[in-house]
Design a protein around this motif. Structure first.
Motif: not given
Length: 418
Positions: A109-112, A339-345, A347-359
């Motif tokens: 992600p340092a590409r950003l 931990r900020s996320i740069p505004n970067n053109s 990136l595809y538009q953020q569409t995810v509304l939820t995230m689940e984790s499996l351990l």
């Protein structure tokens, strides 16, 4: 689904979120997925260079009868390799076509961070570190060996070097350009040498030819640190030191010498939000290549380390919820600077509304190993990520990745087979 109290939105916002999620599940297509799956690698899909048998079976569940992938997936690891090498390895493990863009290493992600791509950057790590830095956009890089050669009197923790410079005619290379930033992509070899020279550069603003008159007047160099894992799981019977352990040593030395906290310009890699945002971008790209037209609304992350994989997934779940329309705009940029996320053109538009984790129980975490009382309050996360024990709780525990994929497909009522 498990949710920490720390995640719950208040009042109408809380009701809005779950009403929207239930609506999504009602209208979901039975043939086209609107979800994606992110896999950790070490401890989930493999141990060292050996794939795990449950992983071989799991990946087959995501392919149709002709072996074509039907669910968008990506591989998110805090290791530091060349993406093409890891993609080739995963392809071989699972007889699956995996391209480099589907593999997200700690530094990817340092590409950003485009503001640093043209600066003279010292890259810390091991094999292929220069290639990796160049691949993610850094154009002018040097290594610790370049620093050793330019400033031969710095490395006195290496007794062989002491003897070498004492018996020769050496001098500093005053033409060597000032280091303008430090990119730490993974733990190096010869920790003592790297620690010494990093401190030297930090105390001299990147030009270690003259001792500082006062450590309090020094402007610290920007530091981009990738991968904060204190430990990782390989083939040994217990976890091994990771890059987070090296960072801890550097932080302690810097504070002991200067009295100040080491400041990170950017933290990248799990569990930081920027890595999961980049992973969402990659999932959207894979979905597009699979011919999936509808937006990806949900992500699953399968990991083996509660304090890294699960904390990160839950942090990103919190992040995407705060982007919803029921949160005031000023709350969107609540993340600390590191931990900020740069505004970067790009990136595809953020569409995810939820995230689940499996351990899973095939790596760092072992379900049958009860923690003793004295271990309960031990926090292995990075100091710039607040200790919130609830974030280390997964949506679900499964014994291995095969059972994890079964759970996801059952929940989503999706089958890749025709």
């Amino acid at each position: 689904m498990w949710f920490s109290k720390a995640f719950l939105l208040k009042g109408n916002c809380f009701k809005f979120f779950f009403r929207e999620c239930s609506h999504i599940s009602r209208i979901k297509s039975s043939t086209t997925p609107d979800f994606g799956i992110l896999f950790d690698v070490d401890g989930v899909l493999a141990r060292g260079t050996n794939p795990l048998e449950p992983a071989v079976k799991a990946l087959k569940l995501l392919q149709d009868d002709e072996g074509n992938l039907k669910v968008p997936v990506a591989f998110v690891t805090n290791a530091c390799n060349r993406s093409q090498d890891k993609a080739r390895q995963i392809s071989k493990w699972f007889n699956l076509q995996v391209v480099p863009d589907m593999v997200i290493h700690a530094p990817t992600p340092a590409r950003l961070l485009t503001e640093f791509h043209d600066k003279h950057v010292l890259v810390i790590g091991q094999e292929h570190r220069r290639d990796i830095a160049l691949d993610i956009g850094f154009k002018n890089v040097c290594t610790i060996e370049d620093i050793q050669k330019a400033y031969p009197f710095l490395d006195m923790v290496d007794h062989d070097n002491r003897k070498r410079v004492a018996n020769g005619t050496y001098q500093d290379d005053l033409s060597f350009p000032r280091v303008e930033a430090i990119l730490m992509i993974g733990e190096p070899k010869l920790w003592e040498t790297n620690l010494q020279l990093l401190i030297d550069l930090l105390l001299t603003e990147g030009k270690p030819t003259k001792a500082p008159s006062s450590v309090m007047s020094i402007k610290q160099l920007p530091i981009i640190a990738c991968n904060m894992d204190l430990v990782f799981m390989d083939r040994a019977c217990m976890p091994r030191f990771g890059h987070g352990s090296f960072l801890l040593c550097l932080e302690s030395l810097y504070k002991k010498i200067t009295g100040r906290e080491l400041d990170y310009t950017a933290l990248i890699g799990k569990p930081c939000e920027i890595t999961y945002r980049y992973a969402e971008h990659c999932i959207a790209d894979v979905a597009k290549r699979l011919g999936i037209q509808n937006p990806i609304k949900k992500l699953y992350f399968i990991g083996d380390n509660p304090s890294v994989d699960i904390v990160g997934a839950n942090l990103y779940h919190r992040f995407v919820r705060r982007q919803s329309e029921c949160i005031d705009n000023e709350d969107i940029n609540y993340l600390p600077r590191s931990r900020s996320i740069p505004n970067n053109s790009r990136l595809y538009q953020q569409t995810v509304l939820t995230m689940e984790s499996l351990l899973v129980g095939t790596g760092v975490y072992k379900e049958d190993e009860e923690s003793s009382d004295e271990d309960v309050d031990v926090y292995h996360g990075h100091r710039d990520i607040e200790n919130e024990p609830e974030l280390a709780k997964p949506s679900k525990f499964v014994k291995d990745v095969f059972h994890g994929i079964q759970h996801i497909l059952d929940k989503e009522q999706f089958s890749a087979k025709t």
